[in-house]
Scaffold this active site. Structure first.
Site, PDB file in Angstrom:
ATOM      1  N   ASP A  19      63.258  61.720  49.614  1.00  0.00           N
ATOM      2  CA  ASP A  19      63.342  61.359  48.197  1.00  0.00           C
ATOM      3  C   ASP A  19      62.343  60.260  47.847  1.00  0.00           C
ATOM      4  OD1 ASP A  19      64.991  62.566  46.329  1.00  0.00           O
ATOM      5  OD2 ASP A  19      66.814  61.647  47.128  1.00  0.00           O
ATOM      6  N   LYS A  66      68.927  73.200  45.413  1.00  0.00           N
ATOM      7  CA  LYS A  66      68.118  72.712  46.539  1.00  0.00           C
ATOM      8  C   LYS A  66      68.387  73.570  47.772  1.00  0.00           C
ATOM      9  CE  LYS A  66      67.794  68.079  44.643  1.00  0.00           C
ATOM     10  NZ  LYS A  66      68.400  66.761  44.463  1.00  0.00           N
ATOM     11  N   GLN A  77      72.433  62.621  47.052  1.00  0.00           N
ATOM     12  CA  GLN A  77      72.343  62.986  45.638  1.00  0.00           C
ATOM     13  C   GLN A  77      72.860  61.850  44.761  1.00  0.00           C
ATOM     14  OE1 GLN A  77      70.858  65.770  44.471  1.00  0.00           O
ATOM     15  NE2 GLN A  77      71.257  65.224  42.343  1.00  0.00           N
TER      16      GLN A  77
HETATM   17  N1  GUN Z   1      69.582  62.821  40.931  1.00  0.00           N
HETATM   18  C1  GUN Z   1      68.756  63.225  39.946  1.00  0.00           C
HETATM   19  N2  GUN Z   1      67.486  63.425  40.429  1.00  0.00           N
HETATM   20  C2  GUN Z   1      67.550  63.114  41.747  1.00  0.00           C
HETATM   21  C3  GUN Z   1      66.569  63.122  42.795  1.00  0.00           C
HETATM   22  O1  GUN Z   1      65.371  63.436  42.603  1.00  0.00           O
HETATM   23  N3  GUN Z   1      67.030  62.755  44.039  1.00  0.00           N
HETATM   24  C4  GUN Z   1      68.341  62.377  44.249  1.00  0.00           C
HETATM   25  N4  GUN Z   1      68.687  62.023  45.483  1.00  0.00           N
HETATM   26  N5  GUN Z   1      69.262  62.371  43.289  1.00  0.00           N
HETATM   27  C5  GUN Z   1      68.873  62.731  42.058  1.00  0.00           C
END
Ligand code: GUN
Length: 346
Positions: free
Chosen positions: A173, A106, A150
């Protein structure tokens, strides 16, 4: 193990195939014969000629690059005209390797388009209060337009109260209950759509796959993918069924779908026999599995048995290179949208 579809974990969902103007339906080739062993399903594909049809490969990697290229141009226009650089804050707790890899990717993606990234990495044994303090700091920071915590979080933390603490205006998100509520309710608009489901639908749109009136099956009902994917498909006027661990006859139900989104995290669970000829298959799953024959001793496997499915479906996402890159592109898109909203930038 898992070098082909013959040793998948299908047995966990033991009871578990039209389309549109975009692709012609594929004829049904070769029956699958299934034979069970103590803990696995074995699958033998009947012999096909080399002229077996194969699905169009939905290239998420290429589409994600196109999206990033567009965002990069827009980010630089924003910076030049109003002096604002969009900012994304990521909070990572603990030492889950997969999460660390996602966060690194990211950050790289933010760098590639000119979005400023902020990162807080907290120890596994941090308290919930420490995480809430980081969230609160980013909520108050005007240079941050998006906040991502996350997941998964360590088990001693209450995920719900942490996600609820993220300002809905920065919830890139789309996991805040007010954003999910807006997604679920007719006549409401969420501020953000969750990135992976949004990426799946974006791929369908970019490949001109009709959704309206189609039968869609979503396998999995997670808060991150399955549930919001089903809500989004419904908003797109599909007729949606969710398949989960207690579903009876998932295979039979899946075989009725024009569009399948598989998000269960079970490598190779969806076999060719589950797929209606001509259906479109979006595979969200991605698991690293050992494969001594592969260059690095492992390979990435999705929820769908690709060798089989690509012979039945009209279009399919590969793993890797399908949904994964789109998820990150949607995160960048949400962050840029947020910055535009904050600064009333058109
Ligand atoms: N863990 C796995 N996929 C995601 C996501 O799209 N967002 C977040 N915050 N954590 C994740």
């Amino acid at each position: 193990m898992f070098t082909d579809c013959s040793s998948s974990t299908t047995s966990r969902l033991i009871h578990l195939n039209s389309l549109n103007g975009a692709f012609l339906p594929r004829p049904c080739f070769g029956q699958l014969s299934l034979r069970t062993t103590a803990s696995t399903w074995r699958c033998t594909l009947s012999i096909r000629s080399s002229s077996s049809p194969s699905a169009i490969v939905i290239n998420g990697k290429a589409e994600a690059k196109n999206i990033r290229d567009d965002i990069k141009i827009e980010v630089s226009r924003m910076k030049e005209s109003i002096g604002v650089v969009p900012g994304l804050a990521v909070i990572l707790v603990g030492k889950n390797k997969e999460s660390a890899t996602y966060v690194r990717n990211k950050k790289k993606a933010c760098d590639s388009v000119g979005i400023k990234s902020f990162e807080v990495h907290l120890a596994e044994d941090s308290s919930e209060e420490e995480v809430l303090k980081s969230v609160s700091g980013f909520n108050d920071d005007p240079s941050v337009h998006g906040i991502l915590v996350q997941l998964p979080l360590p088990s001693h933390m209450d995920e719900q109260s942490i996600l609820n603490a993220v300002s809905i205006e920065k919830d890139v998100d789309g996991f805040h209950p007010l954003n999910i509520g807006g997604l679920a309710m007719r006549g409401r608009e969420p501020l953000f759509l969750p990135c992976t489901p949004k990426g799946c639908i974006e791929l369908l749109h970019r490949y001109k796959i009709d959704i309206i009136g189609k039968r869609a099956v979503v396998l999995g009902r997670s808060n991150i993918v399955g549930m919001p994917a089903a809500l989004l498909l419904q908003r797109e006027d599909a007729t949606v069924t969710i398949i989960h661990s207690r579903t009876i006859n998932p295979e039979e139900i899946t075989r009725q779908a024009d569009i399948i989104i598989a998000a269960v995290g079970q490598p190779n669970m969806v076999r060719g026999s589950w797929i209606k000829p001509g259906a479109v298959v979006i595979d969200v799953g991605i698991k690293r599995v050992e494969d001594p024959s592969a260059a690095h001793g492992y390979r990435w496997v999705g929820d769908v048995c690709y060798e089989e499915a690509s012979k039945v479906a009209s279009a399919i996402t590969p793993v890797p290179g399908g949904v994964g890159p789109m998820t990150i592109a949607m995160l960048l898109s949400n962050t840029f949208t947020s910055a535009k909203r904050f600064h009333n930038f058109q």
